[in-house]
Design a protein around this motif. Sequence first.
Motif, PDB file in Angstrom:
ATOM      1  N   MET A   1      46.516  40.314  49.307  1.00  0.00           N
ATOM      2  CA  MET A   1      45.608  39.601  49.682  1.00  0.00           C
ATOM      3  C   MET A   1      44.565  38.977  48.288  1.00  0.00           C
ATOM      4  SD  MET A   1      42.053  39.677  51.922  1.00  0.00           S
ATOM      5  CE  MET A   1      43.276  38.888  53.459  1.00  0.00           C
ATOM      6  N   LYS A   2      44.507  38.196  47.939  1.00  0.00           N
ATOM      7  CA  LYS A   2      43.728  37.851  46.764  1.00  0.00           C
ATOM      8  C   LYS A   2      42.451  37.615  47.147  1.00  0.00           C
ATOM      9  CE  LYS A   2      44.430  36.334  42.434  1.00  0.00           C
ATOM     10  NZ  LYS A   2      45.082  37.727  41.381  1.00  0.00           N
ATOM     11  N   ILE A   3      41.485  37.473  46.291  1.00  0.00           N
ATOM     12  CA  ILE A   3      40.448  37.080  47.105  1.00  0.00           C
ATOM     13  C   ILE A   3      39.461  36.562  45.934  1.00  0.00           C
ATOM     14  CG2 ILE A   3      37.379  38.314  47.916  1.00  0.00           C
ATOM     15  CD1 ILE A   3      39.805  40.551  49.096  1.00  0.00           C
ATOM     16  N   GLN A   4      38.777  35.837  45.551  1.00  0.00           N
ATOM     17  CA  GLN A   4      37.960  34.871  44.522  1.00  0.00           C
ATOM     18  C   GLN A   4      36.519  35.088  45.090  1.00  0.00           C
ATOM     19  OE1 GLN A   4      39.041  33.894  42.090  1.00  0.00           O
ATOM     20  NE2 GLN A   4      36.766  33.988  41.167  1.00  0.00           N
ATOM     21  N   PRO A   5      35.625  35.956  44.544  1.00  0.00           N
ATOM     22  CA  PRO A   5      34.167  35.888  44.297  1.00  0.00           C
ATOM     23  C   PRO A   5      33.871  34.698  44.007  1.00  0.00           C
ATOM     24  CG  PRO A   5      35.085  37.324  43.493  1.00  0.00           C
ATOM     25  CD  PRO A   5      36.205  36.617  43.919  1.00  0.00           C
ATOM     26  N   LEU A   6      32.586  34.593  44.615  1.00  0.00           N
ATOM     27  CA  LEU A   6      31.852  32.931  44.177  1.00  0.00           C
ATOM     28  C   LEU A   6      31.058  33.390  43.267  1.00  0.00           C
ATOM     29  CD1 LEU A   6      32.135  31.080  47.612  1.00  0.00           C
ATOM     30  CD2 LEU A   6      33.563  31.273  45.914  1.00  0.00           C
ATOM     31  N   GLY A   7      30.298  32.453  43.091  1.00  0.00           N
ATOM     32  CA  GLY A   7      28.870  32.727  41.942  1.00  0.00           C
ATOM     33  C   GLY A   7      29.122  33.551  41.227  1.00  0.00           C
ATOM     34  N   ASP A   8      28.200  34.767  41.132  1.00  0.00           N
ATOM     35  CA  ASP A   8      27.885  36.168  40.417  1.00  0.00           C
ATOM     36  C   ASP A   8      28.583  37.213  41.332  1.00  0.00           C
ATOM     37  OD1 ASP A   8      25.855  35.965  41.698  1.00  0.00           O
ATOM     38  OD2 ASP A   8      24.430  36.637  40.408  1.00  0.00           O
ATOM     39  N   ARG A   9      29.151  36.964  42.222  1.00  0.00           N
ATOM     40  CA  ARG A   9      29.591  37.784  42.454  1.00  0.00           C
ATOM     41  C   ARG A   9      30.434  38.501  41.960  1.00  0.00           C
ATOM     42  NH1 ARG A   9      27.150  34.817  46.269  1.00  0.00           N
ATOM     43  NH2 ARG A   9      25.816  36.223  48.018  1.00  0.00           N
ATOM     44  N   VAL A  10      31.031  40.323  42.382  1.00  0.00           N
ATOM     45  CA  VAL A  10      32.444  40.568  41.607  1.00  0.00           C
ATOM     46  C   VAL A  10      33.359  41.780  42.943  1.00  0.00           C
ATOM     47  CG1 VAL A  10      31.524  40.889  39.626  1.00  0.00           C
ATOM     48  CG2 VAL A  10      30.647  42.368  40.938  1.00  0.00           C
ATOM     49  N   VAL A  11      34.203  41.398  42.901  1.00  0.00           N
ATOM     50  CA  VAL A  11      34.722  42.572  43.601  1.00  0.00           C
ATOM     51  C   VAL A  11      35.064  44.286  42.862  1.00  0.00           C
ATOM     52  CG1 VAL A  11      37.196  42.363  45.059  1.00  0.00           C
ATOM     53  CG2 VAL A  11      36.221  40.592  45.047  1.00  0.00           C
ATOM     54  N   VAL A  12      34.778  44.766  43.602  1.00  0.00           N
ATOM     55  CA  VAL A  12      35.189  46.194  42.821  1.00  0.00           C
ATOM     56  C   VAL A  12      35.704  47.292  43.748  1.00  0.00           C
ATOM     57  CG1 VAL A  12      33.912  48.233  41.977  1.00  0.00           C
ATOM     58  CG2 VAL A  12      33.302  45.683  42.059  1.00  0.00           C
TER      59      VAL A  12
END
Length: 96
Positions: free
Chosen positions: A1-12
């Motif tokens: 699954m590909k997740i693209q965070p919005l704005g100034d968010r990051v996925v960790v």
Amino acid sequence: MKIQPLGDRVVVKPLEPESKTNGGIVLPDTVKEKPQEGEVIAVGKGKVLDSGAIQALEVKAGDRVLYGKYSGSEITTKDGQELLIMREEDILAVMK
């Protein structure tokens, strides 16, 4: 699954907590602390400034980071992978 965070968010992706102390004692799951270290999987486009310009994020995918103990929102993907989504400001440091 590909997740693209919005704005100034990051996925960790949090790293697994240590299961053994330096002295060799095996820790049960009940006493393990939440990890505060992880790897950045994806980053958003950046923070939108008052002028409308976008300020790029300092972290990038692949960076190992330290973050606050209770930072971010926990999510579980369809694959069963546990991830955190947090703002870049919740990241305390990038490990080199």
